[in-house]
Write a protein that holds these residues in place. Structure first.
Motif, short mmCIF file in Angstrom:
data_model
loop_
_atom_site.label_atom_id
_atom_site.label_comp_id
_atom_site.label_asym_id
_atom_site.label_seq_id
_atom_site.Cartn_x
_atom_site.Cartn_y
_atom_site.Cartn_z
N PHE A 1 88.04 -10.78 -29.95
CA PHE A 1 87.35 -10.71 -31.23
C PHE A 1 87.15 -9.26 -31.68
O PHE A 1 87.33 -8.93 -32.84
N SER A 2 86.79 -8.41 -30.72
CA SER A 2 86.63 -6.99 -31.05
C SER A 2 87.94 -6.42 -31.58
O SER A 2 87.97 -5.65 -32.53
N THR B 1 90.29 -4.56 -40.06
CA THR B 1 89.85 -3.40 -40.83
C THR B 1 91.03 -2.48 -41.16
O THR B 1 91.16 -2.01 -42.28
N MET B 2 91.89 -2.27 -40.17
CA MET B 2 93.01 -1.35 -40.37
C MET B 2 94.00 -1.88 -41.39
O MET B 2 94.55 -1.13 -42.19
N LEU C 1 88.51 -7.45 -35.13
CA LEU C 1 87.71 -6.67 -36.09
C LEU C 1 88.47 -5.41 -36.49
O LEU C 1 88.58 -5.08 -37.68
N LEU C 2 89.02 -4.73 -35.47
CA LEU C 2 89.71 -3.48 -35.77
C LEU C 2 91.00 -3.72 -36.53
O LEU C 2 91.28 -3.02 -37.51
N ILE D 1 82.26 -8.53 -41.31
CA ILE D 1 81.08 -7.99 -40.63
C ILE D 1 80.99 -6.49 -40.84
O ILE D 1 79.92 -5.95 -41.17
N TYR D 2 82.12 -5.82 -40.69
CA TYR D 2 82.15 -4.36 -40.85
C TYR D 2 81.69 -3.96 -42.25
O TYR D 2 80.81 -3.12 -42.41
#
Ligand SMILES: Nc1ncnc2c1ncn2[C@@H]1O[C@H](COP(=O)(O)OP(=O)(O)O)[C@@H](O)[C@H]1O
Ligand code: SF4
Ligand SMILES: [Mg+2]
Lengths: 308, 323, 317
Positions: C254-255, C262-263, C258-259, C273-274
């Motif tokens: 999951f982490s 975002t990227m 997220l990245l 979330i970010y």
């Protein structure tokens, strides 16, 4: 007495044996050298700074994205600062965060693990529930929340909350808050196993209390798995630091870190691709070297593991 | 034969709570490892504790060694009650030697530190005194002096057991609890360790609580024998009497299994069938009745008490039909 | 078994409750509060008005009480309103969750297949040349910063080669399946590469272990072909621990998501979330974090149950 077999005159010490096994792990040995060079590279910031007479934090908006030159060996970044110097200083910060957060989290995990494993029962159950709870948390989102916390709401002064030191310590603290679980579990398992060994029971029969047993028997015997876990944790922490700083929740500019040097990476990709490559490459090389060293240590400490 | 009483157990029971209960748990379970045992050990005496695996020997040994707090019953030390101050003295006076010599020594400590550890823990000697003591003891247990600076992994099982014995001797104890000190060793080494223990007893007027699952071993060393079955003492007798005229059917069966020249074969007890029941659910009445060749109706309901056998004041057995 | 499931469910619920409180408390410590933002956009507000507003929104109440009110409405399905999206948070969450599932599932399949193939090949000749290369690859996967890997992918494949779009989930005006797929390729590859490293190491270790086990040795000695031995005997035995470990790693996955999101500007949970944290959207951040926790909890629970089912000794404890 007749029953004593003659012992070899000089037995090889455990340390020597381990070093021998470590040396057979070629990737680990190479990585150790790489790490040494990386540390030298980062420390070279001071001599280079004086030699070139440059301040790594000094911005020069007329010299943005300059190509490599005699004055700036790797060129300049988006604020006209010397890229090479910033890579060196940033590396110092990133490595320092990695070591500090690992050490603090490690001590925390060590305390929890030893307490849990040695005392067992209710204490153990409660601490392990806590650890399990920690493990299942979505790590990165949580770190982002922690990184975004308003320090003034926690009672810190406004000056401190916006200072570079706050950025540095905040990231050290939040990473050590979340990254202690693997060491805690490891130490607990080892403490559980060791406290049942007869040498601990013999010590207790002679009147040893829990603190003596932990200091004299448990800690020395869990040292090896801890060293391995510490090493692997350093790699993970460096990655976490870079991610958080990259996202803007870690080390705050102007203090450089390998992570925050990629802050406006999207822009860099189009204008100065090399600037997007260097910091990430350094993180990558550092972490992979640390992980290989960890693997080598594991191999050296575990006599049953086979590898070549 | 023997001197003043060192240690006494009076009606000692040890129960292990195996959990259960709770919101989603199972029924609460209690494991009765030791049940109402009374024994004494005197200066210079060797008492054997014999029984099958799981009969509670180690648990009882741990009680004497101060590693296990009894669930009920009282302990006496040198005639006085076993309070905090008495334990402090007893920790010096009573030492333990364990079965597995590979688990008994901390692999991270040099032998000199291992041997002197009790003195360090009890704070009774300076570092120099401890080193001198370790050197003296290493010689006494028949190891070369240069063993002091080596680590446990460099020694064989028998040598490790000697080191463990040296450690037990360090505080100059009166009683050593030896929990199956021979069973992990090669047969050829066993007699050497047995001889060493015998020699040390003579030289230092030691008392032993010698735990063994093997009656044959016991015959060489001990003064008295307590036979344990399912946590209970079923027979307690001087060695000679026990071997010559076993009183309890269980002892008779155990002896029948021991090959020995010139032993009278016990009638009708040449073998016992089945296995020892679980200490989680001991049988009612006499706990031995499911396996006893002499069991009668009364055995199933009424538990026998440990009493002198008819006409033999020194030999007691817990059986309605003891001989 | 039923009791085991019940107990684990209870534990998961308790953890969730505790976590919801912790997250609630943490979110309250983020810069500004909902009112600050309102006041900022309305400079004429007097202190009295502010105090009045605080009372209306319950911001003057102690944390416990505010949490309690939030919990009650959350249990009734009301997770509040998203500030940046001007929609109930659940309605923002739905599509984001779907997008993340697409990304996770696709990259999960890729990395599992890749890691099984490479892990097994490496385990056949531990220490050989092939094993060394695969190990290097695995270590690279563990050690690479995911966001930088994404950056490099963009640099090479989008900026230099123009093979794939650098961001977004579809081109405006298109949005067909092929278009969506083209947008997913780079995120999926990035995430898969990052996860494969760890998986390979588990598969390899597990395979080496089982290949050493007696019954596999026997099968080999009896002359079963190498391929059959590996696939049938060893593979089945290696599967259990590997599946468990992989399921337990869902949080890490999951982490990574997220990245990656975002990227590559993928509108999934991670990016949501970010963005919500960056944009002071407290309700959305809270809801997103909670759902992330629920998903991780559930996957751990499933892994636990699967393990208990495969190895009953564990379940008894
Ligand atoms: N710490 C403990 N917790 C639970 N049960 C135990 C513990 N120690 C011993 N037992 C149980 O008590 C019984 C007696 O064990 P033990 O004293 O070791 O027997 P022995 O030494 O005669 O083989 C066994 O059933 C054993 O399983
Ligand atoms: S009391 Fe009965 S069952 Fe028990 S040993 Fe004696 S004869 Fe056997
Ligand atoms: Mg025993």
């Amino acid at each position: 007495m007749s029953g004593i077999a003659t012992l070899p005159d000089r037995a090889i010490s455990v340390g020597r044996l381990r070093w021998r096994r470590f040396r057979t792990h070629r990737a680990a040995v190479a990585s150790l050298i790489v790490l040494a060079l990386l540390v030298l590279f980062c420390l070279a910031a001071w001599p280079l700074k004086t030699y070139l007479g440059i301040d790594p934090d000094a911005t020069d908006l007329l010299a943005r994205f300059d190509p490599p030159s005699a004055a700036h060996w790797l060129g300049t970044d988006d604020a006209g600062r010397d890229e090479l110097l910033r890579l060196m200083v940033g590396g110092q910060i990133s490595l320092l965060v990695g070591l500090l957060a690992t050490a603090i989290g490690g001590i925390f995990g060590l305390l929890i693990g030893v307490t849990s494993g040695y005392f067992g029962g209710r204490i153990d159950a409660a601490l392990m529930r806590f650890t399990d709870g920690m493990i299942i948390l979505p790590l990165l989102p949580l770190l982002i929340v922690l990184g975004a916390l308003d320090l003034t709401k926690l009672g810190f002064t406004k000056e401190f909350a916006t200072s570079g030191a706050a950025g540095f310590w905040r990231i050290v603290v939040i990473i050590s808050i979340v990254d202690w679980t693997s060491i805690a579990r490891l130490v607990r398992a080892a403490a559980l196993a060791i406290k049942e060994r007869d040498f601990v029971r013999a010590a207790r029969a002679s009147g040893a209390g829990p603190f003596y047993v932990m200091r004299a028997h448990v800690l020395p015997n869990v040292a090896t798995p801890i060293i391995v876990a510490f090493t692997l944790t350093v790699g993970r922490v460096i990655l976490l630091e870079s991610v958080l700083s990259f996202l803007g929740f870690g080390i705050v500019p102007p203090t450089p870190s390998w992570g925050n040097m990629l802050n406006n990476a999207q822009e860099l990709v189009n204008t100065a691709p090399a600037l997007a490559v260097y910091p990430g490459l350094l993180i990558f090389i550092t972490v992979i070297a640390v992980n290989f060293v960890g693997d080598g240590l594991q191999h050296a400490f575990d006599p049953r593991s086979e590898r070549s | 034969m023997s001197g003043a009483e060192i240690f006494a157990l009076d009606g000692v029971s040890v129960h292990f709570d195996l959990g259960g209960g709770g919101l989603f748990g199972r029924a609460r379970k209690t494991l009765r490892a030791v049940e109402h045992v009374s024994l004494t050990i005197a200066d210079g005496e060797t008492l054997a504790l014999v029984g099958e695996s799981g009969s509670g020997k180690s648990t009882l040994g741990n009680v004497v060694g101060g590693l296990q707090v009894p669930t009920s019953g009282t302990l006496r030390y040198r005639g006085g009650p076993m309070d905090e101050a008495a334990w402090k003295r007893a920790r010096r006076d009573i030492q333990m030697v364990f079965q597995d010599p590979f688990s008994a020594l901390d692999p991270r400590m040099p032998v000199s530190a291992i041997i002197a550890e009790p003195l360090l823990i009890q704070g009774t000697a300076t570092a120099a005194e401890r080193r001198a003591r370790a050197a003296e003891l290493v010689r006494q247990v028949g190891l070369p002096l240069d063993a002091l600076n080596r680590y446990p992994h460099e020694f064989s099982g028998g040598q490790r057991q000697r080191i463990a014995i040296a450690r037990a001797l360090a505080p100059d104890p009166a009683l050593i609890v030896a929990d199956e000190p021979l069973s992990a060793l090669d047969v050829s080494i066993q007699s050497q360790i047995l001889n060493l223990m015998q020699e040390l007893r003579e030289r230092r007027k030691l008392a032993y609580l010698f735990i063994s699952h093997d009656l044959a071993v016991v015959n060489h060393l001990v003064d008295r024998v307590a036979v344990l079955y399912l946590g209970r003492v079923v027979e307690l007798a001087p060695r000679a009497e026990l071997f010559a005229t076993p009183s309890h059917p269980y002892t008779q069966a155990l002896l029948a299994a021991v090959p020995r020249i010139g032993r009278r074969r016990a009638r009708g007890a040449s073998s016992i069938k089945g296995e020892m029941p679980s200490p989680l659910a001991p049988p009612p009445g006499c706990v031995f009745h499911p396996r006893c060749p002499k069991a009668q109706a009364v055995c199933r309901t009424k538990a026998p008490v440990l009493e002198p056998a008819p006409g033999r004041a020194a030999q007691s057995a817990a059986c309605h039909f003891k001989e | 078994m039923t009791r085991f499931i019940l107990r684990r469910l209870m534990q998961a619920l308790i953890v969730l409750l505790v976590m919801s409180f912790v997250i609630y408390g943490l979110i309250g410590l983020m810069p500004g509060d909902p009112l600050d933002i309102m006041i900022a956009s309305n400079p004429g507000a007097t202190p009295e008005v502010v105090a009045h507003l605080r009372a209306i929104y319950g911001l003057d109440q102690p944390l416990m009480l505010r949490y309690w009110h939030w919990l009650i409405s959350a249990l009734m399905g009301d997770f509040g309103f998203s500030r940046i999206h001007s929609q109930p948070t659940l309605e923002v969450l739905g599509p984001a969750l779907l997008q993340t599932c697409k990304l996770l599932l696709a990259s999960f399949v890729v990395s599992v297949v890749l890691s099984f193939v490479l892990g097994i090949v490496a385990a056949l000749r531990p220490g050989g040349i092939v094993d060394s290369f695969i190990s290097l690859f695995a270590f690279a996967g563990i050690s690479v910063p995911v966001f930088w890997l994404a950056l490099m992918m963009i640099l090479v494949f989008a900026v230099n080669l123009h093979w794939f779009p650098a961001s977004g989930m579809a081109n405006i005006g298109d949005g067909g399946f092929m278009d969506q797929a083209r947008h997913l390729i780079m995120p999926v590859t990035t995430l898969a590469l990052a996860n494969t490293g760890g998986f390979i190491r588990y598969v390899r270790a597990s395979m080496i272990e089982t290949l050493r086990m007696d019954h596999v040795r026997t099968a080999r000695a009896k002359g079963a072909g190498e391929g059959r031995v590996v696939l049938i005997h060893a593979f089945r035995n290696a599967l259990i621990p590997v599946v468990t470990v992989i399921a337990l790693n869902f949080g890490t996955l999951f982490s990574g998501a997220l990245l990656t999101e975002t990227m590559f500007a993928q509108p999934g949970m991670g990016k949501m979330i970010y963005d919500s944290i960056l944009g002071n959207d407290f309700n959305l951040a809270l809801t997103g974090l909670l759902f992330a926790t629920v998903v991780t909890l559930l996957s751990n629970l499933l892994a636990d149950l699967a393990y208990g089912w495969l190895d009953p000794r564990i379940a008894v404890r």
